[in-house]
Design a protein around this motif. Structure first.
Motif, mmCIF file in Angstrom:
data_model
loop_
_atom_site.group_PDB
_atom_site.id
_atom_site.type_symbol
_atom_site.label_atom_id
_atom_site.label_comp_id
_atom_site.label_asym_id
_atom_site.label_seq_id
_atom_site.Cartn_x
_atom_site.Cartn_y
_atom_site.Cartn_z
ATOM 1 N N GLY A 128 25.138 51.960 -63.159
ATOM 2 C CA GLY A 128 26.133 50.943 -62.826
ATOM 3 C C GLY A 128 25.547 49.541 -62.699
ATOM 4 O O GLY A 128 26.187 48.551 -63.024
ATOM 5 N N PHE A 129 24.289 49.474 -62.278
ATOM 6 C CA PHE A 129 23.669 48.164 -62.072
ATOM 7 C C PHE A 129 23.481 47.404 -63.384
ATOM 8 O O PHE A 129 23.193 46.199 -63.367
ATOM 9 N N LEU A 130 23.676 48.096 -64.526
ATOM 10 C CA LEU A 130 23.504 47.445 -65.827
ATOM 11 C C LEU A 130 24.813 46.916 -66.400
ATOM 12 O O LEU A 130 24.840 46.392 -67.510
ATOM 13 N N LYS A 131 25.890 47.053 -65.613
ATOM 14 C CA LYS A 131 27.223 46.707 -66.135
ATOM 15 C C LYS A 131 27.293 45.310 -66.741
ATOM 16 O O LYS A 131 27.888 45.110 -67.778
ATOM 17 N N SER A 132 26.681 44.340 -66.091
ATOM 18 C CA SER A 132 26.773 42.973 -66.619
ATOM 19 C C SER A 132 25.494 42.539 -67.324
ATOM 20 O O SER A 132 25.234 41.358 -67.508
ATOM 21 N N SER A 133 24.677 43.513 -67.735
ATOM 22 C CA SER A 133 23.397 43.175 -68.360
ATOM 23 C C SER A 133 23.537 42.927 -69.857
ATOM 24 O O SER A 133 22.643 42.368 -70.476
ATOM 25 N N GLY A 134 24.657 43.402 -70.430
ATOM 26 C CA GLY A 134 24.792 43.309 -71.874
ATOM 27 C C GLY A 134 24.365 44.586 -72.572
ATOM 28 O O GLY A 134 24.639 44.791 -73.754
ATOM 29 N N ILE A 135 23.687 45.467 -71.869
ATOM 30 C CA ILE A 135 23.277 46.748 -72.446
ATOM 31 C C ILE A 135 24.487 47.677 -72.441
ATOM 32 O O ILE A 135 25.047 47.945 -71.376
ATOM 33 N N SER A 146 17.058 54.420 -79.770
ATOM 34 C CA SER A 146 16.535 54.861 -81.060
ATOM 35 C C SER A 146 15.604 56.055 -80.825
ATOM 36 O O SER A 146 15.343 56.432 -79.682
ATOM 37 N N GLY A 147 15.068 56.600 -81.913
ATOM 38 C CA GLY A 147 14.115 57.703 -81.789
ATOM 39 C C GLY A 147 12.835 57.296 -81.081
ATOM 40 O O GLY A 147 12.080 58.151 -80.611
ATOM 41 N N SER A 148 12.579 55.998 -81.001
ATOM 42 C CA SER A 148 11.409 55.505 -80.273
ATOM 43 C C SER A 148 11.800 54.978 -78.898
ATOM 44 O O SER A 148 11.049 54.221 -78.273
ATOM 45 N N MET A 149 12.983 55.354 -78.440
ATOM 46 C CA MET A 149 13.465 55.032 -77.085
ATOM 47 C C MET A 149 13.811 53.562 -76.886
ATOM 48 O O MET A 149 13.946 53.109 -75.744
ATOM 49 N N GLN A 150 13.968 52.807 -77.993
ATOM 50 C CA GLN A 150 14.300 51.385 -77.840
ATOM 51 C C GLN A 150 15.798 51.212 -77.651
ATOM 52 O O GLN A 150 16.598 51.880 -78.306
ATOM 53 N N VAL A 151 16.168 50.274 -76.772
ATOM 54 C CA VAL A 151 17.572 49.937 -76.595
ATOM 55 C C VAL A 151 17.928 48.948 -77.702
ATOM 56 O O VAL A 151 17.313 47.878 -77.796
ATOM 57 N N PRO A 152 18.867 49.288 -78.585
ATOM 58 C CA PRO A 152 19.173 48.431 -79.732
ATOM 59 C C PRO A 152 19.619 47.036 -79.303
ATOM 60 O O PRO A 152 20.413 46.892 -78.371
ATOM 61 N N GLY A 153 19.050 46.022 -79.982
ATOM 62 C CA GLY A 153 19.459 44.647 -79.716
ATOM 63 C C GLY A 153 18.674 43.981 -78.616
ATOM 64 O O GLY A 153 18.864 42.792 -78.344
ATOM 65 N N PHE A 154 17.779 44.731 -77.972
ATOM 66 C CA PHE A 154 16.997 44.153 -76.879
ATOM 67 C C PHE A 154 15.520 44.407 -77.149
ATOM 68 O O PHE A 154 15.058 45.546 -77.082
ATOM 69 N N GLU A 155 14.792 43.323 -77.469
ATOM 70 C CA GLU A 155 13.373 43.459 -77.753
ATOM 71 C C GLU A 155 12.635 43.909 -76.496
ATOM 72 O O GLU A 155 12.861 43.393 -75.407
ATOM 73 N N ASP A 156 11.709 44.871 -76.662
ATOM 74 C CA ASP A 156 10.859 45.322 -75.549
ATOM 75 C C ASP A 156 11.635 45.921 -74.383
ATOM 76 O O ASP A 156 11.175 45.866 -73.234
ATOM 77 N N VAL A 157 12.816 46.489 -74.656
ATOM 78 C CA VAL A 157 13.544 47.199 -73.603
ATOM 79 C C VAL A 157 13.706 48.652 -74.050
ATOM 80 O O VAL A 157 14.154 48.925 -75.163
#
Lengths: 215, 87
Positions: A128-135, A146-157
């Motif tokens: 819930g704490f990510l609601k306004s994060s854009g994720i 992704s298969g490498s655990m990356q959150v799409p659209g966010f570098e280094d997340v």
């Protein structure tokens, strides 16, 4: 006090909770999957245990009806009262102390006496704490990666473990697996990914191909 | 081991019956989807689930039909040498 093993913490806390009673307490457990069934087996000898499950047999959805029946029979053998295909209507206070639970009222009208209630009725990711994060969050509050655990659209997340929905190479589905060994191994993968990216920005990143496993 | 969001068939090798003394359980359960094993669980049959996990990783898991015919998973080797001979 530090505990290295979560299961021993569980046993310790349960034992501590039970130690306040001079007679065998009534413990009602809501949920007939892993949490509920494990709690029941820990408490079978020291409490009067009831397990309430929505399914016909415990673990029915996860392990199928045959294995579920085996677990039902095993629990019954050890004196655990198995209330299957039952639903909780509400919790009733204790007549002696209304701030404590006294019973669990089922939808069929019966009240099961309860000194302790354990809820093992399922969990959802606490994102819930990510609601306004854009994720973007999935319908079940998980995070697709992704298969490498990356959150799409966010570098280094990266997102890993219980909350992460990732492509499972064996079936081609996107899955979110709440096993501790999946979390640990995804952590190792992400460490490799981060280190690789630091040395070579164009490197082909490793993909998670671990077989989920637990006992 | 494995992860089956759904399965359309189950193969049980061993016993899922609890006897009067509380014993009798000892089984391997294979969960299939379209004839292919997607998950395995076991009770009292170690190290079969570990072995299954490794076979799955290597792409060497036998088919549902072979298991239905009683194939013991522990007899399926993990390694083969450079000549393709199972070790």
């Amino acid at each position: 006090m530090t505990f290295k093993k979560p299961k021993k913490v569980c046993s310790f806390l349960l034992t501590l909770a039970l130690s306040q009673f001079s007679t065998k307490p009534n413990v009602v457990i809501v949920g007939s999957s892993f949490i509920g069934m494990e709690s029941a087996s820990v408490l079978a000898k020291t409490a009067n245990v009831t397990v309430i499950g929505m399914e016909k047999v415990p673990f029915e959805r996860v392990l199928g009806p045959q294995v579920g029946k085996a677990m039902l029979d095993l629990n019954k053998h050890y004196g655990i009262n198995m209330e299957m295909q039952q639903f909780v209507e509400k919790y009733a206070p204790s007549p002696d102390d209304p701030s404590r639970v006294g019973g669990v009222v089922l939808k069929d009208g019966r009240t099961l006496p309860a000194d302790i209630v354990i809820l093992g009725a399922g969990v959802i990711p606490s994102t819930g704490f990510l609601k306004s994060s854009g994720i973007p969050l999935d319908k079940d509050q998980g995070i697709s990666v992704s298969g490498s655990m990356q959150v799409p659209g966010f570098e280094d997340v990266y997102a890993i473990g219980d909350i992460a929905r990732y492509p499972y190479h064996i079936t081609g589905e996107n899955v979110r697996v709440e096993h501790w060994n999946v979390a640990q191994n995804q952590a190792r993968l992400v460490a490799d990914v981060i280190n690789l990216k630091n040395t070579d920005k164009e490197a082909v990143l490793p993909v998670f191909k671990h077989i989920p496993y637990f006992w | 081991m494995g992860h089956a969001t759904s399965f359309d068939d189950t193969i049980i090798q061993g016993s899922t019956d609890v006897d009067t003394s509380g014993g009798g359980l000892g089984f391997v359960a294979y969960y299939l989807r379209q004839g292919k094993v997607v998950a395995v669980c076991s009770l009292g049959k170690d190290p079969v689930t570990s072995h299954a996990s490794e076979l799955m990783r290597l792409g060497k898991m036998p088919s549902g039909d072979e298991l239905r015919n009683g194939l013991d998973l522990l007899t399926v080797p993990l390694k083969s040498n450079s000549l393709g001979i199972n070790l």
